[in-house]
Scaffold this motif. Sequence first.
Motif, short mmCIF file in Angstrom:
data_model
loop_
_atom_site.label_atom_id
_atom_site.label_comp_id
_atom_site.label_asym_id
_atom_site.label_seq_id
_atom_site.Cartn_x
_atom_site.Cartn_y
_atom_site.Cartn_z
N UNK A 84 0.48 -1.58 0.08
CA UNK A 84 0.35 -0.02 -0.15
C UNK A 84 0.71 0.64 0.09
N UNK A 85 2.24 1.14 0.07
CA UNK A 85 2.28 2.27 0.24
C UNK A 85 3.21 3.26 1.65
N UNK A 138 4.45 0.97 4.79
CA UNK A 138 5.92 1.10 5.00
C UNK A 138 7.28 2.15 4.70
N UNK A 139 7.09 1.96 2.81
CA UNK A 139 8.01 3.76 2.97
C UNK A 139 7.91 4.97 3.49
N UNK A 140 5.96 4.93 3.58
CA UNK A 140 6.16 6.20 4.10
C UNK A 140 6.92 6.18 5.91
N UNK A 141 6.37 5.22 6.15
CA UNK A 141 7.24 5.52 7.62
C UNK A 141 8.53 5.04 7.15
N UNK A 142 9.50 4.98 6.99
CA UNK A 142 11.23 5.21 6.40
C UNK A 142 11.24 6.67 6.30
N UNK A 143 10.42 7.33 5.57
CA UNK A 143 10.69 8.65 4.99
C UNK A 143 10.76 8.65 3.32
N UNK A 144 10.50 7.76 2.58
CA UNK A 144 10.46 7.69 1.64
C UNK A 144 9.83 6.95 0.54
N UNK A 145 9.92 6.85 -0.52
CA UNK A 145 9.20 6.47 -1.68
C UNK A 145 8.96 5.30 -2.43
#
Length: 108
Positions: free
Chosen positions: A94-95, A97-104
């Motif tokens: 869903x994206x 997890x990437x957001x949690x790590x501050x990335x795309x």
Amino acid sequence: MTQDVNARIDALVKGNDAVLFMKGSPLFPQCGFSSRAVAILDHLGATYESVDVLQDQEIRQGIKAYSDWPTIPQLYVKGEFVGGSDIMMEMYESGELAALFGGEQPAA
């Protein structure tokens, strides 16, 4: 669970931006779920610490009580419990997890 184990887990969770409690190590995961968790984090290019619960029986049992989650691996980001490999996979897709790590989200 002893206070000592709880304090050790707490220090690991709060002392690292991201920590994965897993069976084995990122180079040599000892179960399929840990292997999947590592693959997801590596694909995101995430920086994380790992704790091999097979090397420490107190932590192996203690982490389940700490999170009130019965299985390993367990991912914590910024002191918060994220979940195991199934939840990580859903969040990856869903994206979130990437957001949690501050990335795309990386291209597949």
